[in-house]
Design a protein around this motif. Structure first.
Motif, PDB file in Angstrom:
ATOM      1  N   LEU A  52      41.276  25.480  55.300  1.00 22.69           N
ATOM      2  CA  LEU A  52      40.211  24.941  56.143  1.00 22.69           C
ATOM      3  C   LEU A  52      40.612  24.718  57.594  1.00 22.69           C
ATOM      4  CD1 LEU A  52      38.433  22.373  53.822  1.00 22.69           C
ATOM      5  CD2 LEU A  52      37.395  24.318  54.974  1.00 22.69           C
ATOM      6  N   GLY A  53      41.766  24.152  57.827  1.00 23.58           N
ATOM      7  CA  GLY A  53      42.162  23.785  59.179  1.00 23.58           C
ATOM      8  C   GLY A  53      42.047  24.920  60.175  1.00 23.58           C
ATOM      9  N   GLU A  54      42.361  26.126  59.743  1.00 24.91           N
ATOM     10  CA  GLU A  54      42.315  27.299  60.617  1.00 24.91           C
ATOM     11  C   GLU A  54      40.924  27.923  60.704  1.00 24.91           C
ATOM     12  OE1 GLU A  54      45.078  29.992  58.908  1.00 24.91           O
ATOM     13  OE2 GLU A  54      46.834  28.847  59.529  1.00 24.91           O
ATOM     14  N   MET A  55      40.048  27.565  59.790  1.00 22.78           N
ATOM     15  CA  MET A  55      38.752  28.233  59.685  1.00 22.78           C
ATOM     16  C   MET A  55      37.619  27.496  60.395  1.00 22.78           C
ATOM     17  SD  MET A  55      39.135  29.206  55.614  1.00 22.78           S
ATOM     18  CE  MET A  55      37.587  30.070  55.432  1.00 22.78           C
ATOM     19  N   ILE A  56      37.724  26.192  60.525  1.00 23.74           N
ATOM     20  CA  ILE A  56      36.600  25.354  60.952  1.00 23.74           C
ATOM     21  C   ILE A  56      36.344  25.409  62.451  1.00 23.74           C
ATOM     22  CG2 ILE A  56      35.730  22.990  61.093  1.00 23.74           C
ATOM     23  CD1 ILE A  56      37.424  22.351  58.619  1.00 23.74           C
ATOM     24  N   ALA A  57      35.094  25.715  62.788  1.00 24.30           N
ATOM     25  CA  ALA A  57      34.609  25.556  64.159  1.00 24.30           C
ATOM     26  C   ALA A  57      33.867  24.226  64.274  1.00 24.30           C
ATOM     27  CB  ALA A  57      33.690  26.705  64.548  1.00 24.30           C
ATOM     28  N   GLU A  58      33.087  23.887  63.236  1.00 26.32           N
ATOM     29  CA  GLU A  58      32.338  22.628  63.190  1.00 26.32           C
ATOM     30  C   GLU A  58      32.331  22.098  61.767  1.00 26.32           C
ATOM     31  OE1 GLU A  58      28.345  22.730  64.785  1.00 26.32           O
ATOM     32  OE2 GLU A  58      28.891  24.436  66.044  1.00 26.32           O
ATOM     33  N   ARG A  59      32.316  20.770  61.659  1.00 26.65           N
ATOM     34  CA  ARG A  59      32.262  20.116  60.354  1.00 26.65           C
ATOM     35  C   ARG A  59      31.300  18.943  60.432  1.00 26.65           C
ATOM     36  NH1 ARG A  59      34.090  15.498  58.104  1.00 26.65           N
ATOM     37  NH2 ARG A  59      34.646  15.509  55.903  1.00 26.65           N
ATOM     38  N   ALA A  60      30.562  18.724  59.377  1.00 26.53           N
ATOM     39  CA  ALA A  60      29.713  17.541  59.246  1.00 26.53           C
ATOM     40  C   ALA A  60      29.834  17.045  57.812  1.00 26.53           C
ATOM     41  CB  ALA A  60      28.262  17.868  59.566  1.00 26.53           C
ATOM     42  N   ALA A  61      29.711  15.745  57.629  1.00 24.78           N
ATOM     43  CA  ALA A  61      29.798  15.182  56.279  1.00 24.78           C
ATOM     44  C   ALA A  61      28.878  13.987  56.161  1.00 24.78           C
ATOM     45  CB  ALA A  61      31.235  14.775  55.952  1.00 24.78           C
TER      46      ALA A  61
END
Length: 103
Positions: free
Chosen positions: A83-92
Motif C-alpha cells: 500500500l505505501g507505494e501505491m496510494i495517491a489518496e486515502r479516506a477512511a
C-alpha cells in the motif's frame, strides 16, 4: 460492532498485477487476525460514476478490535510491502453497526 471502511486512489503507475498482489496479501492477512469478524477488499467495480480505485471493509467487535487490526504487525507489513507505494489518496470511516444488520 464497528464497520471500518477505507478507500484508496492509486498513483498512475500502479499496475493490475500490483493490485492483485495486494488483494491476495490482504486476504491472507485478514485470515490471520482473530479480531476481524468479516473482511472484504478489492478493486472498485465502478458501477456508478466517481469513486476511488480500491476499497476495504472490515467488521470488528469494538474499538479495541479495530486498534488490534490496524496496529497488527501483519497489517503494517501489507502497508510496507504494498500500500505505501501505491496510494495517491486515502479516506477512511468507522461506522457503528448492529449485530445481524447485514443480510
Amino acid at each position: 460492532m464497528i464497520l471500518h471502511i477505507a478507500t484508496f486512489a492509486w498513483k498512475p503507475e500502479v499496475t493490475e498485477a500490483r493490485v492483485e498482489a495486494l488483494t491476495a496479501a490482504l486476504a491472507e492477512m485478514a485470515a490471520q487476525i482473530p479480531e476481524i469478524r468479516s473482511y472484504s477488499a478489492g478493486p472498485n467495480l465502478h458501477l456508478r460514476p466517481g469513486g476511488k480505485d480500491y476499497g476495504v471493509a472490515a467488521i470488528l467487535d469494538d474499538a479495541a478490535g479495530l486498534d488490534a487490526y490496524l496496529d497488527h504487525p501483519l497489517h503494517k507489513a501489507v502497508y510496507d510491502e504494498h500500500l505505501g507505494e501505491m496510494i495517491a489518496e486515502r479516506a477512511a470511516a468507522q461506522l457503528p453497526i448492529a449485530e445481524g444488520s447485514f443480510r
